[in-house]
Design an enzyme around this catalytic site. Sequence first.
Site, PDB file in Angstrom:
ATOM      1  N   GLU A  15       0.763  -1.037   0.064  1.00  0.00           N
ATOM      2  CA  GLU A  15       0.002   0.106  -0.142  1.00  0.00           C
ATOM      3  C   GLU A  15       1.068   1.118  -0.038  1.00  0.00           C
ATOM      4  OE1 GLU A  15      -3.025   2.575   0.072  1.00  0.00           O
ATOM      5  OE2 GLU A  15      -3.305   0.397  -0.237  1.00  0.00           O
ATOM      6  N   CYS A  62      -5.304   5.902   5.153  1.00  0.00           N
ATOM      7  CA  CYS A  62      -5.149   4.546   4.354  1.00  0.00           C
ATOM      8  C   CYS A  62      -6.428   3.784   3.972  1.00  0.00           C
ATOM      9  CB  CYS A  62      -4.027   3.577   5.241  1.00  0.00           C
ATOM     10  SG  CYS A  62      -3.750   1.991   4.279  1.00  0.00           S
ATOM     11  N   CYS A  65      -5.545   0.225   6.254  1.00  0.00           N
ATOM     12  CA  CYS A  65      -5.491   0.290   7.619  1.00  0.00           C
ATOM     13  C   CYS A  65      -6.479   1.287   8.251  1.00  0.00           C
ATOM     14  CB  CYS A  65      -3.937   0.433   7.996  1.00  0.00           C
ATOM     15  SG  CYS A  65      -2.572  -0.201   7.221  1.00  0.00           S
ATOM     16  N   HIS A  69      -6.332   3.136  12.803  1.00  0.00           N
ATOM     17  CA  HIS A  69      -6.138   4.643  12.816  1.00  0.00           C
ATOM     18  C   HIS A  69      -7.405   5.193  13.483  1.00  0.00           C
ATOM     19  CE1 HIS A  69      -2.418   5.218  10.765  1.00  0.00           C
ATOM     20  NE2 HIS A  69      -2.757   4.534   9.563  1.00  0.00           N
ATOM     21  N   ARG A 479       0.636  -4.346  11.074  1.00  0.00           N
ATOM     22  CA  ARG A 479       2.102  -4.025  10.884  1.00  0.00           C
ATOM     23  C   ARG A 479       2.874  -3.774  12.019  1.00  0.00           C
ATOM     24  NH1 ARG A 479      -1.729  -3.296   7.299  1.00  0.00           N
ATOM     25  NH2 ARG A 479      -1.327  -4.046   5.125  1.00  0.00           N
ATOM     26  N   SER A 502       4.909   1.531   9.746  1.00  0.00           N
ATOM     27  CA  SER A 502       5.711   1.641   8.540  1.00  0.00           C
ATOM     28  C   SER A 502       6.750   2.902   8.693  1.00  0.00           C
ATOM     29  CB  SER A 502       5.034   1.679   7.288  1.00  0.00           C
ATOM     30  OG  SER A 502       4.272   0.441   6.857  1.00  0.00           O
ATOM     31  N   CYS A 546       3.167  -0.467   4.375  1.00  0.00           N
ATOM     32  CA  CYS A 546       2.003   0.443   4.069  1.00  0.00           C
ATOM     33  C   CYS A 546       2.676   1.848   4.137  1.00  0.00           C
ATOM     34  CB  CYS A 546       0.983   0.142   5.162  1.00  0.00           C
ATOM     35  SG  CYS A 546      -0.485   1.160   4.898  1.00  0.00           S
ATOM     36  N   CYS A 549       0.223   4.873   5.011  1.00  0.00           N
ATOM     37  CA  CYS A 549       0.075   5.183   6.449  1.00  0.00           C
ATOM     38  C   CYS A 549       1.481   5.921   6.879  1.00  0.00           C
ATOM     39  CB  CYS A 549       0.303   3.898   7.316  1.00  0.00           C
ATOM     40  SG  CYS A 549      -1.390   3.214   7.236  1.00  0.00           S
TER      41      CYS A 549
END
Length: 567
Positions: A15, A62, A65, A69, A479, A502, A546, A549
Amino acid sequence: MSTNRITVDPVTRIEGHLRIDCDIKDGKVVDAWSSGQMWRGIETILRGRDPRDAWLYTQRICGVCTTVHAIVSLRAVENALDLEIPLNAQLIRNLIMASHGIHDHIVHFYHLSALDWVDVPSALKADPKATEKLAQSISNWPNNNAQHFANVQERVKKFINSGQLGIFSHGYWGHKAMILPPEANLMATAHYLEALDYQRRSNQITAVLGAKTPHVQNLAVGGVANAINPDNQSALNMERLAYVKTLMDELGGFVREVYLPDVTAIAALYADWLPYGQGVTNYLSAPDFPRDGKGTEFGMPGGYIPNADLSQFHEITHFGDPYFEKNVKESIKHSWYQGDWTRTPYEEETEPEYTDFNENGAYSWVKAPTFLDQPAQVGPLANVLAGVAAGHEPTKRYLKMAMDRIGAITGSEVPLSVLHSTLGRHAARCVRTQVLYDMMQENYDALIANIASGDYTSFNKPVFPKGEQMGFGFHEAPRGILSHWIVIEDGKIKNYQAVVPSTWNAGPRNQDDARGPYEASLIDNPVLEEDRPLEVLRTVHSFDPCLACAVHLHDNERQTVVRVNTA
Protein backbone atom coordinates in the site's frame (compact mmCIF):
# COMPACT_ATOMS: atom_id res chain seq x y z
CA MET A 1 34.19 -6.92 -8.23
CA SER A 2 32.57 -3.49 -8.72
CA THR A 3 29.59 -2.21 -6.74
CA ASN A 4 26.36 -1.76 -8.72
CA ARG A 5 23.34 0.34 -7.72
CA ILE A 6 19.86 -1.04 -8.32
CA THR A 7 16.65 0.88 -7.73
CA VAL A 8 13.23 -0.70 -7.21
CA ASP A 9 10.67 2.05 -7.76
CA PRO A 10 7.87 1.56 -7.07
CA VAL A 11 7.86 -1.53 -4.87
CA THR A 12 4.57 -3.22 -5.78
CA ARG A 13 2.15 -5.46 -3.87
CA ILE A 14 2.17 -2.97 -1.00
CA GLU A 15 0.00 0.00 0.00
CA GLY A 16 1.52 3.33 -1.05
CA HIS A 17 4.68 4.43 -2.89
CA LEU A 18 8.04 3.02 -1.77
CA ARG A 19 11.44 3.23 -3.43
CA ILE A 20 14.33 0.96 -2.43
CA ASP A 21 17.92 1.59 -3.54
CA CYS A 22 20.58 -1.08 -2.99
CA ASP A 23 24.29 -1.29 -3.64
CA ILE A 24 25.21 -4.81 -4.80
CA LYS A 25 28.69 -6.29 -4.59
CA ASP A 26 29.70 -9.93 -5.09
CA GLY A 27 26.05 -10.94 -5.31
CA LYS A 28 25.04 -9.37 -1.97
CA VAL A 29 23.48 -6.15 -0.76
CA VAL A 30 26.14 -4.00 0.92
CA ASP A 31 24.09 -0.83 1.48
CA ALA A 32 20.44 0.21 1.18
CA TRP A 33 18.14 3.24 1.32
CA SER A 34 14.39 3.22 1.94
CA SER A 35 12.48 6.19 0.51
CA GLY A 36 8.80 7.04 0.97
CA GLN A 37 7.54 8.90 -2.08
CA MET A 38 4.50 10.86 -0.84
CA TRP A 39 4.18 13.70 1.67
CA ARG A 40 2.43 13.22 5.02
CA GLY A 41 -0.22 15.93 5.45
CA ILE A 42 -3.05 14.50 7.57
CA GLU A 43 -1.59 16.14 10.67
CA THR A 44 -1.86 19.55 9.01
CA ILE A 45 -5.47 18.92 7.99
CA LEU A 46 -6.47 18.16 11.60
CA ARG A 47 -5.25 21.40 13.17
CA GLY A 48 -8.11 23.44 14.63
CA ARG A 49 -10.69 20.69 14.30
CA ASP A 50 -12.90 19.10 16.95
CA PRO A 51 -11.03 16.17 18.62
CA ARG A 52 -14.24 14.10 18.43
CA ASP A 53 -13.94 14.16 14.62
CA ALA A 54 -10.26 13.18 14.38
CA TRP A 55 -10.96 9.44 14.08
CA LEU A 56 -13.04 10.01 10.94
CA TYR A 57 -10.15 11.83 9.27
CA THR A 58 -7.32 9.59 10.46
CA GLN A 59 -8.86 6.38 9.16
CA ARG A 60 -8.62 8.00 5.71
CA ILE A 61 -4.85 7.88 6.09
CA CYS A 62 -5.02 4.52 4.32
CA GLY A 63 -7.52 2.42 2.38
CA VAL A 64 -6.30 -0.74 4.12
CA CYS A 65 -5.44 0.29 7.69
CA THR A 66 -8.64 2.25 8.23
CA THR A 67 -9.97 0.71 11.44
CA VAL A 68 -6.70 0.81 13.36
CA HIS A 69 -6.20 4.54 12.83
CA ALA A 70 -9.76 5.21 13.93
CA ILE A 71 -9.40 3.27 17.17
CA VAL A 72 -5.99 4.71 18.03
CA SER A 73 -7.27 8.22 17.42
CA LEU A 74 -10.09 7.58 19.89
CA ARG A 75 -7.63 6.22 22.43
CA ALA A 76 -5.46 9.32 22.09
CA VAL A 77 -8.36 11.66 22.82
CA GLU A 78 -9.67 9.46 25.63
CA ASN A 79 -6.18 9.33 27.14
CA ALA A 80 -5.96 13.14 27.03
CA LEU A 81 -9.32 13.38 28.83
CA ASP A 82 -8.64 10.45 31.21
CA LEU A 83 -11.94 9.02 29.95
CA GLU A 84 -13.01 5.46 30.72
CA ILE A 85 -15.21 3.69 28.18
CA PRO A 86 -17.89 1.03 28.86
CA LEU A 87 -16.84 -2.61 28.83
CA ASN A 88 -19.18 -3.39 25.92
CA ALA A 89 -17.50 -0.70 23.84
CA GLN A 90 -14.07 -2.09 24.60
CA LEU A 91 -15.12 -5.62 23.67
CA ILE A 92 -16.77 -4.51 20.40
CA ARG A 93 -13.64 -2.55 19.48
CA ASN A 94 -11.54 -5.63 20.30
CA LEU A 95 -13.65 -7.83 18.02
CA ILE A 96 -13.29 -5.33 15.19
CA MET A 97 -9.51 -5.20 15.72
CA ALA A 98 -9.21 -8.99 15.76
CA SER A 99 -11.25 -9.49 12.59
CA HIS A 100 -9.38 -6.68 10.84
CA GLY A 101 -6.03 -8.15 11.89
CA ILE A 102 -6.86 -11.67 10.70
CA HIS A 103 -8.11 -10.30 7.38
CA ASP A 104 -4.93 -8.26 6.95
CA HIS A 105 -2.57 -11.14 7.73
CA ILE A 106 -4.30 -13.56 5.35
CA VAL A 107 -4.19 -10.98 2.56
CA HIS A 108 -0.55 -10.18 3.25
CA PHE A 109 0.74 -13.72 3.10
CA TYR A 110 -1.29 -15.08 0.20
CA HIS A 111 -1.97 -12.06 -1.98
CA LEU A 112 0.92 -9.69 -1.31
CA SER A 113 3.99 -11.77 -0.50
CA ALA A 114 3.43 -15.44 -1.42
CA LEU A 115 4.27 -14.71 -5.05
CA ASP A 116 7.84 -13.96 -3.92
CA TRP A 117 8.14 -17.65 -3.04
CA VAL A 118 5.55 -19.46 -5.19
CA ASP A 119 6.14 -19.94 -8.93
CA VAL A 120 2.57 -20.03 -10.28
CA PRO A 121 3.31 -21.28 -13.85
CA SER A 122 5.29 -24.16 -12.31
CA ALA A 123 1.99 -25.44 -10.87
CA LEU A 124 1.05 -26.62 -14.37
CA LYS A 125 3.80 -29.26 -14.14
CA ALA A 126 2.44 -30.71 -10.88
CA ASP A 127 0.80 -34.11 -10.44
CA PRO A 128 -2.53 -33.48 -8.61
CA LYS A 129 -2.32 -36.83 -6.81
CA ALA A 130 1.21 -36.07 -5.61
CA THR A 131 -0.01 -32.63 -4.56
CA GLU A 132 -2.79 -34.27 -2.54
CA LYS A 133 -0.22 -36.46 -0.78
CA LEU A 134 1.93 -33.43 0.05
CA ALA A 135 -1.00 -31.33 1.28
CA GLN A 136 -2.53 -34.08 3.38
CA SER A 137 0.84 -34.72 5.02
CA ILE A 138 0.69 -31.26 6.59
CA SER A 139 -3.04 -30.59 7.01
CA ASN A 140 -6.53 -32.11 7.23
CA TRP A 141 -8.11 -29.32 5.18
CA PRO A 142 -11.08 -30.85 3.24
CA ASN A 143 -10.09 -29.32 -0.11
CA ASN A 144 -6.64 -30.91 -0.04
CA ASN A 145 -7.63 -33.57 -2.59
CA ALA A 146 -6.51 -34.45 -6.10
CA GLN A 147 -9.79 -33.42 -7.76
CA HIS A 148 -9.67 -29.94 -6.26
CA PHE A 149 -6.03 -29.50 -7.22
CA ALA A 150 -6.75 -30.69 -10.77
CA ASN A 151 -9.56 -28.15 -11.05
CA VAL A 152 -7.26 -25.37 -9.85
CA GLN A 153 -4.57 -26.49 -12.28
CA GLU A 154 -7.06 -26.25 -15.15
CA ARG A 155 -8.13 -22.75 -14.05
CA VAL A 156 -4.51 -21.60 -13.94
CA LYS A 157 -3.85 -23.15 -17.37
CA LYS A 158 -6.78 -21.27 -18.93
CA PHE A 159 -5.69 -18.10 -17.20
CA ILE A 160 -2.13 -18.33 -18.51
CA ASN A 161 -3.18 -19.39 -22.02
CA SER A 162 -5.51 -16.40 -22.26
CA GLY A 163 -2.57 -14.03 -21.92
CA GLN A 164 -4.63 -11.99 -19.46
CA LEU A 165 -2.42 -12.63 -16.45
CA GLY A 166 -3.69 -9.76 -14.31
CA ILE A 167 -2.08 -9.96 -10.86
CA PHE A 168 0.25 -12.70 -12.10
CA SER A 169 1.77 -10.39 -14.72
CA HIS A 170 5.43 -9.44 -14.40
CA GLY A 171 6.12 -12.11 -11.78
CA TYR A 172 9.68 -13.36 -11.51
CA TRP A 173 8.63 -16.78 -12.79
CA GLY A 174 11.49 -19.19 -13.31
CA HIS A 175 13.84 -17.10 -11.17
CA LYS A 176 16.87 -18.98 -9.83
CA ALA A 177 15.74 -18.28 -6.26
CA MET A 178 12.36 -20.01 -6.83
CA ILE A 179 12.96 -23.55 -5.56
CA LEU A 180 9.57 -25.01 -4.60
CA PRO A 181 8.65 -28.26 -6.38
CA PRO A 182 5.65 -28.03 -8.76
CA GLU A 183 3.36 -29.79 -6.26
CA ALA A 184 4.10 -27.22 -3.54
CA ASN A 185 3.45 -24.45 -6.07
CA LEU A 186 0.09 -25.99 -7.02
CA MET A 187 -0.91 -26.42 -3.38
CA ALA A 188 -0.02 -22.81 -2.57
CA THR A 189 -1.80 -21.49 -5.67
CA ALA A 190 -4.97 -23.37 -4.71
CA HIS A 191 -4.82 -21.91 -1.21
CA TYR A 192 -4.15 -18.46 -2.69
CA LEU A 193 -7.54 -18.67 -4.43
CA GLU A 194 -9.32 -20.00 -1.34
CA ALA A 195 -7.82 -17.22 0.77
CA LEU A 196 -9.76 -14.70 -1.32
CA ASP A 197 -12.95 -16.09 0.19
CA TYR A 198 -11.76 -16.42 3.77
CA GLN A 199 -10.26 -12.95 4.04
CA ARG A 200 -13.69 -11.71 2.91
CA ARG A 201 -15.40 -13.55 5.77
CA SER A 202 -13.11 -11.92 8.28
CA ASN A 203 -13.89 -8.54 6.75
CA GLN A 204 -17.61 -9.28 7.05
CA ILE A 205 -17.22 -9.45 10.83
CA THR A 206 -15.71 -5.97 10.78
CA ALA A 207 -18.59 -4.76 8.62
CA VAL A 208 -21.32 -6.20 10.87
CA LEU A 209 -19.85 -4.72 14.03
CA GLY A 210 -18.48 -1.51 12.48
CA ALA A 211 -21.44 -0.64 10.22
CA LYS A 212 -19.23 -0.82 7.10
CA THR A 213 -15.69 -1.51 5.97
CA PRO A 214 -13.37 0.00 4.97
CA HIS A 215 -13.86 3.12 7.10
CA VAL A 216 -16.04 1.86 9.96
CA GLN A 217 -18.83 4.18 11.11
CA ASN A 218 -19.72 2.95 14.61
CA LEU A 219 -17.00 4.59 16.72
CA ALA A 220 -17.10 7.61 19.02
CA VAL A 221 -14.89 9.26 21.61
CA GLY A 222 -16.27 7.61 24.73
CA GLY A 223 -17.16 4.21 23.26
CA VAL A 224 -19.05 2.98 20.22
CA ALA A 225 -22.27 4.04 18.53
CA ASN A 226 -23.69 0.51 18.54
CA ALA A 227 -27.01 0.55 20.37
CA ILE A 228 -27.29 -2.83 22.10
CA ASN A 229 -30.68 -4.51 22.47
CA PRO A 230 -30.98 -8.31 22.10
CA ASP A 231 -34.61 -8.04 20.92
CA ASN A 232 -34.51 -4.97 18.66
CA GLN A 233 -33.95 -5.37 14.91
CA SER A 234 -32.52 -1.83 14.72
CA ALA A 235 -29.78 -2.51 17.28
CA LEU A 236 -26.89 -4.90 17.80
CA ASN A 237 -29.01 -7.92 18.64
CA MET A 238 -28.57 -11.65 19.10
CA GLU A 239 -29.28 -12.38 15.44
CA ARG A 240 -26.36 -10.20 14.32
CA LEU A 241 -24.11 -11.58 17.04
CA ALA A 242 -25.01 -15.14 16.02
CA TYR A 243 -24.04 -14.32 12.44
CA VAL A 244 -20.70 -12.99 13.69
CA LYS A 245 -20.16 -16.32 15.48
CA THR A 246 -20.95 -18.26 12.29
CA LEU A 247 -18.37 -16.26 10.37
CA MET A 248 -15.83 -16.76 13.17
CA ASP A 249 -16.31 -20.54 13.08
CA GLU A 250 -15.91 -20.68 9.29
CA LEU A 251 -12.79 -18.54 9.47
CA GLY A 252 -11.12 -20.64 12.15
CA GLY A 253 -10.69 -23.69 9.94
CA PHE A 254 -8.74 -21.76 7.33
CA VAL A 255 -6.55 -20.02 9.91
CA ARG A 256 -5.67 -23.31 11.63
CA GLU A 257 -5.63 -25.83 8.78
CA VAL A 258 -4.34 -23.79 5.82
CA TYR A 259 -2.48 -20.63 6.83
CA LEU A 260 -0.31 -22.17 9.56
CA PRO A 261 0.63 -25.31 7.57
CA ASP A 262 1.40 -23.30 4.43
CA VAL A 263 3.68 -20.80 6.16
CA THR A 264 5.61 -23.47 8.01
CA ALA A 265 5.93 -25.66 4.91
CA ILE A 266 7.28 -22.82 2.78
CA ALA A 267 9.67 -21.75 5.55
CA ALA A 268 10.97 -25.31 5.81
CA LEU A 269 11.32 -25.77 2.05
CA TYR A 270 13.23 -22.47 1.90
CA ALA A 271 15.39 -23.34 4.91
CA ASP A 272 18.45 -21.81 3.21
CA TRP A 273 16.72 -18.45 3.57
CA LEU A 274 16.40 -18.63 7.35
CA PRO A 275 19.65 -16.67 7.97
CA TYR A 276 18.66 -13.68 5.81
CA GLY A 277 16.89 -10.44 6.65
CA GLN A 278 17.71 -9.89 10.32
CA GLY A 279 18.42 -6.15 10.45
CA VAL A 280 17.41 -4.15 13.54
CA THR A 281 16.88 -6.37 16.61
CA ASN A 282 15.49 -3.79 19.01
CA TYR A 283 11.81 -4.74 19.12
CA LEU A 284 8.87 -2.57 20.19
CA SER A 285 5.25 -3.69 20.52
CA ALA A 286 2.07 -2.59 22.29
CA PRO A 287 -0.10 -4.50 24.74
CA ASP A 288 -3.61 -4.87 23.37
CA PHE A 289 -7.08 -6.36 23.67
CA PRO A 290 -7.90 -4.48 26.88
CA ARG A 291 -10.18 -6.34 29.27
CA ASP A 292 -11.35 -3.23 31.13
CA GLY A 293 -12.57 0.24 30.23
CA LYS A 294 -9.36 2.01 31.29
CA GLY A 295 -6.86 -0.16 29.43
CA THR A 296 -4.94 -1.54 32.43
CA GLU A 297 -5.34 -5.29 31.75
CA PHE A 298 -4.66 -6.86 28.36
CA GLY A 299 -5.16 -10.12 26.52
CA MET A 300 -1.86 -9.70 24.65
CA PRO A 301 1.32 -8.24 26.17
CA GLY A 302 3.69 -5.70 24.65
CA GLY A 303 6.88 -3.84 25.45
CA TYR A 304 10.49 -3.26 24.42
CA ILE A 305 13.27 -5.80 23.79
CA PRO A 306 16.79 -4.40 23.21
CA ASN A 307 19.30 -6.24 21.00
CA ALA A 308 17.17 -9.40 20.73
CA ASP A 309 17.74 -10.05 24.47
CA LEU A 310 14.41 -11.35 25.76
CA SER A 311 15.73 -11.30 29.33
CA GLN A 312 15.80 -7.47 29.09
CA PHE A 313 12.13 -7.20 28.10
CA HIS A 314 10.48 -4.11 29.58
CA GLU A 315 6.70 -4.44 29.61
CA ILE A 316 4.31 -1.62 28.71
CA THR A 317 1.57 -2.00 31.30
CA HIS A 318 -1.27 0.43 30.55
CA PHE A 319 -2.62 2.97 28.05
CA GLY A 320 -0.95 5.91 29.76
CA ASP A 321 2.38 4.22 30.48
CA PRO A 322 5.07 6.96 30.69
CA TYR A 323 7.76 4.48 29.69
CA PHE A 324 6.31 4.53 26.18
CA GLU A 325 5.27 8.18 26.18
CA LYS A 326 8.68 9.56 27.18
CA ASN A 327 10.86 7.42 24.90
CA VAL A 328 9.33 7.85 21.44
CA LYS A 329 11.02 10.47 19.25
CA GLU A 330 11.25 11.19 15.53
CA SER A 331 14.15 12.61 13.53
CA ILE A 332 13.99 14.49 10.20
CA LYS A 333 17.74 14.64 9.49
CA HIS A 334 17.25 12.51 6.35
CA SER A 335 13.66 13.47 5.58
CA TRP A 336 12.14 16.14 3.35
CA TYR A 337 10.99 18.49 6.10
CA GLN A 338 12.12 21.92 7.26
CA GLY A 339 14.89 21.87 9.88
CA ASP A 340 17.05 19.19 11.42
CA TRP A 341 15.55 18.08 14.71
CA THR A 342 14.73 15.10 16.88
CA ARG A 343 11.59 15.61 18.95
CA THR A 344 8.79 13.88 20.79
CA PRO A 345 5.58 13.67 18.75
CA TYR A 346 3.90 16.28 20.96
CA GLU A 347 6.55 18.82 19.85
CA GLU A 348 6.78 17.91 16.18
CA GLU A 349 6.06 19.98 13.11
CA THR A 350 5.22 18.62 9.67
CA GLU A 351 6.48 21.32 7.27
CA PRO A 352 7.62 19.91 3.90
CA GLU A 353 10.86 20.83 2.12
CA TYR A 354 11.64 18.67 -0.88
CA THR A 355 15.27 18.58 -2.06
CA ASP A 356 15.37 15.58 -4.42
CA PHE A 357 16.95 12.22 -3.53
CA ASN A 358 20.27 12.69 -1.71
CA GLU A 359 21.61 9.50 -0.18
CA ASN A 360 23.87 11.48 2.16
CA GLY A 361 21.20 14.05 2.98
CA ALA A 362 17.41 13.97 2.76
CA TYR A 363 15.91 11.15 0.70
CA SER A 364 12.47 10.27 2.09
CA TRP A 365 9.12 11.72 3.16
CA VAL A 366 9.15 9.20 6.04
CA LYS A 367 10.50 10.41 9.37
CA ALA A 368 12.89 8.25 11.44
CA PRO A 369 11.38 7.13 14.76
CA THR A 370 13.50 5.97 17.69
CA PHE A 371 12.83 4.39 21.07
CA LEU A 372 15.39 5.14 23.75
CA ASP A 373 17.23 6.94 20.92
CA GLN A 374 17.62 3.71 18.92
CA PRO A 375 15.83 2.43 15.80
CA ALA A 376 13.32 -0.30 16.57
CA GLN A 377 11.66 -2.99 14.49
CA VAL A 378 7.92 -3.27 14.95
CA GLY A 379 5.40 -5.79 13.67
CA PRO A 380 4.24 -9.35 14.38
CA LEU A 381 7.80 -10.50 15.13
CA ALA A 382 8.13 -7.88 17.86
CA ASN A 383 4.68 -8.85 19.12
CA VAL A 384 5.46 -12.57 19.26
CA LEU A 385 8.86 -12.07 20.92
CA ALA A 386 7.18 -9.88 23.55
CA GLY A 387 4.67 -12.66 24.13
CA VAL A 388 7.47 -15.18 24.64
CA ALA A 389 9.34 -12.83 26.98
CA ALA A 390 6.17 -12.14 28.98
CA GLY A 391 5.30 -15.85 29.24
CA HIS A 392 2.08 -15.43 27.24
CA GLU A 393 0.75 -18.98 27.00
CA PRO A 394 -1.12 -18.78 23.66
CA THR A 395 1.83 -17.14 21.90
CA LYS A 396 4.26 -19.73 23.26
CA ARG A 397 1.93 -22.59 22.31
CA TYR A 398 1.39 -21.52 18.70
CA LEU A 399 5.03 -20.60 18.24
CA LYS A 400 6.09 -24.05 19.41
CA MET A 401 3.58 -25.58 17.01
CA ALA A 402 5.01 -23.58 14.10
CA MET A 403 8.64 -24.30 14.99
CA ASP A 404 7.92 -28.02 15.46
CA ARG A 405 6.27 -28.18 12.04
CA ILE A 406 9.27 -26.52 10.40
CA GLY A 407 11.62 -28.86 12.27
CA ALA A 408 9.64 -31.92 11.21
CA ILE A 409 10.11 -31.05 7.55
CA THR A 410 13.76 -29.97 7.79
CA GLY A 411 14.64 -32.88 10.07
CA SER A 412 16.36 -30.70 12.65
CA GLU A 413 15.40 -28.64 15.68
CA VAL A 414 14.71 -24.99 14.86
CA PRO A 415 16.11 -22.47 17.38
CA LEU A 416 14.25 -19.30 18.38
CA SER A 417 17.02 -17.23 16.79
CA VAL A 418 15.80 -18.07 13.25
CA LEU A 419 12.87 -15.73 13.88
CA HIS A 420 15.23 -12.79 13.40
CA SER A 421 14.87 -13.07 9.63
CA THR A 422 12.74 -12.55 6.54
CA LEU A 423 10.97 -15.88 6.96
CA GLY A 424 10.82 -15.35 10.72
CA ARG A 425 8.58 -12.34 10.16
CA HIS A 426 6.20 -14.50 8.12
CA ALA A 427 6.18 -17.21 10.78
CA ALA A 428 5.54 -14.64 13.52
CA ARG A 429 2.67 -13.10 11.55
CA CYS A 430 1.09 -16.53 11.24
CA VAL A 431 1.55 -17.20 14.97
CA ARG A 432 -0.02 -13.84 15.77
CA THR A 433 -3.01 -14.73 13.57
CA GLN A 434 -3.62 -17.86 15.64
CA VAL A 435 -3.53 -15.76 18.82
CA LEU A 436 -5.82 -13.15 17.26
CA TYR A 437 -8.36 -15.88 16.57
CA ASP A 438 -8.22 -16.90 20.23
CA MET A 439 -8.65 -13.23 21.22
CA MET A 440 -11.68 -13.01 18.96
CA GLN A 441 -13.27 -16.01 20.67
CA GLU A 442 -12.45 -14.67 24.14
CA ASN A 443 -13.87 -11.21 23.47
CA TYR A 444 -16.99 -12.59 21.77
CA ASP A 445 -17.75 -14.79 24.79
CA ALA A 446 -17.10 -11.86 27.15
CA LEU A 447 -19.43 -9.57 25.15
CA ILE A 448 -22.24 -12.15 25.13
CA ALA A 449 -21.83 -12.70 28.88
CA ASN A 450 -21.85 -8.98 29.65
CA ILE A 451 -24.96 -8.37 27.56
CA ALA A 452 -26.63 -11.38 29.21
CA SER A 453 -25.95 -9.77 32.60
CA GLY A 454 -28.18 -6.87 31.56
CA ASP A 455 -25.45 -4.32 30.72
CA TYR A 456 -26.32 -2.59 27.43
CA THR A 457 -24.13 0.51 27.93
CA SER A 458 -21.82 1.35 25.03
CA PHE A 459 -20.97 5.06 25.39
CA ASN A 460 -19.74 7.56 28.01
CA LYS A 461 -20.06 11.22 27.01
CA PRO A 462 -16.70 13.07 26.84
CA VAL A 463 -16.22 16.49 28.43
CA PHE A 464 -13.58 18.92 27.11
CA PRO A 465 -12.29 21.30 29.77
CA LYS A 466 -10.71 24.69 29.08
CA GLY A 467 -6.96 24.88 28.69
CA GLU A 468 -4.53 22.31 27.24
CA GLN A 469 -4.65 18.54 27.39
CA MET A 470 -2.13 16.11 25.89
CA GLY A 471 -2.61 12.43 25.21
CA PHE A 472 -1.53 9.47 23.13
CA GLY A 473 -3.10 6.23 22.05
CA PHE A 474 -1.49 3.03 20.84
CA HIS A 475 -2.57 -0.24 19.28
CA GLU A 476 -0.72 -3.33 18.08
CA ALA A 477 -1.89 -3.02 14.48
CA PRO A 478 -1.24 -5.74 11.85
CA ARG A 479 2.06 -4.10 10.84
CA GLY A 480 3.13 -3.26 14.40
CA ILE A 481 2.72 -0.62 17.06
CA LEU A 482 0.68 2.37 15.91
CA SER A 483 0.46 5.51 18.03
CA HIS A 484 -1.35 8.83 17.67
CA TRP A 485 -0.41 11.90 19.69
CA ILE A 486 -2.69 14.86 20.31
CA VAL A 487 -2.51 18.29 21.93
CA ILE A 488 -5.94 19.81 22.62
CA GLU A 489 -6.41 23.49 23.48
CA ASP A 490 -9.82 24.82 24.51
CA GLY A 491 -11.59 21.89 22.87
CA LYS A 492 -9.75 22.13 19.51
CA ILE A 493 -6.80 20.19 18.07
CA LYS A 494 -3.60 22.21 18.47
CA ASN A 495 -1.19 19.52 17.27
CA TYR A 496 -1.62 15.96 15.98
CA GLN A 497 0.98 13.38 14.98
CA ALA A 498 0.72 9.75 13.87
CA VAL A 499 3.74 7.46 14.36
CA VAL A 500 2.81 4.40 12.34
CA PRO A 501 4.33 0.92 11.96
CA SER A 502 5.72 1.59 8.49
CA THR A 503 7.27 4.81 9.76
CA TRP A 504 9.20 2.73 12.30
CA ASN A 505 10.22 0.11 9.73
CA ALA A 506 10.51 2.14 6.51
CA GLY A 507 12.19 5.14 8.10
CA PRO A 508 15.48 6.46 6.71
CA ARG A 509 18.67 6.78 8.72
CA ASN A 510 18.09 8.58 12.04
CA GLN A 511 19.87 11.49 13.74
CA ASP A 512 22.90 9.24 14.36
CA ASP A 513 22.85 7.89 10.77
CA ALA A 514 21.76 4.43 11.96
CA ARG A 515 19.83 2.58 9.26
CA GLY A 516 16.09 2.00 9.60
CA PRO A 517 14.76 -1.61 9.78
CA TYR A 518 14.09 -2.03 6.03
CA GLU A 519 17.55 -0.75 5.21
CA ALA A 520 19.34 -2.83 7.85
CA SER A 521 17.44 -6.02 6.98
CA LEU A 522 18.64 -5.90 3.38
CA ILE A 523 22.36 -5.94 4.22
CA ASP A 524 23.97 -9.24 3.11
CA ASN A 525 20.82 -10.37 1.29
CA PRO A 526 21.75 -12.42 -1.78
CA VAL A 527 20.77 -11.05 -5.20
CA LEU A 528 21.17 -13.72 -7.87
CA GLU A 529 19.85 -11.63 -10.78
CA GLU A 530 20.39 -7.88 -10.52
CA ASP A 531 17.85 -7.13 -13.25
CA ARG A 532 15.24 -9.17 -11.32
CA PRO A 533 15.93 -8.42 -7.62
CA LEU A 534 13.43 -10.90 -6.21
CA GLU A 535 15.37 -11.30 -2.96
CA VAL A 536 15.10 -7.59 -2.20
CA LEU A 537 11.33 -7.77 -2.58
CA ARG A 538 11.14 -10.86 -0.36
CA THR A 539 12.69 -9.08 2.58
CA VAL A 540 10.86 -5.77 2.12
CA HIS A 541 7.51 -7.53 1.65
CA SER A 542 8.07 -9.53 4.86
CA PHE A 543 7.39 -6.30 6.80
CA ASP A 544 4.06 -5.81 4.97
CA PRO A 545 4.81 -2.18 3.97
CA CYS A 546 2.05 0.41 4.16
CA LEU A 547 3.54 3.63 2.86
CA ALA A 548 0.14 5.27 2.63
CA CYS A 549 0.23 5.21 6.44
CA ALA A 550 3.85 6.28 6.72
CA VAL A 551 3.47 9.26 4.38
CA HIS A 552 0.32 11.08 3.29
CA LEU A 553 -0.49 13.20 0.26
CA HIS A 554 -1.83 16.73 0.74
CA ASP A 555 -2.22 19.64 -1.70
CA ASN A 556 -1.65 23.03 -0.06
CA GLU A 557 -3.18 24.79 -3.06
CA ARG A 558 -6.39 22.73 -2.74
CA GLN A 559 -6.52 22.22 -6.49
CA THR A 560 -9.06 19.86 -8.01
CA VAL A 561 -7.46 16.47 -8.63
CA VAL A 562 -10.51 14.73 -10.11
CA ARG A 563 -14.18 15.61 -10.48
CA VAL A 564 -16.94 13.01 -10.86
CA ASN A 565 -20.05 14.05 -12.77
CA THR A 566 -23.02 12.13 -11.36
CA ALA A 567 -25.64 13.80 -13.56
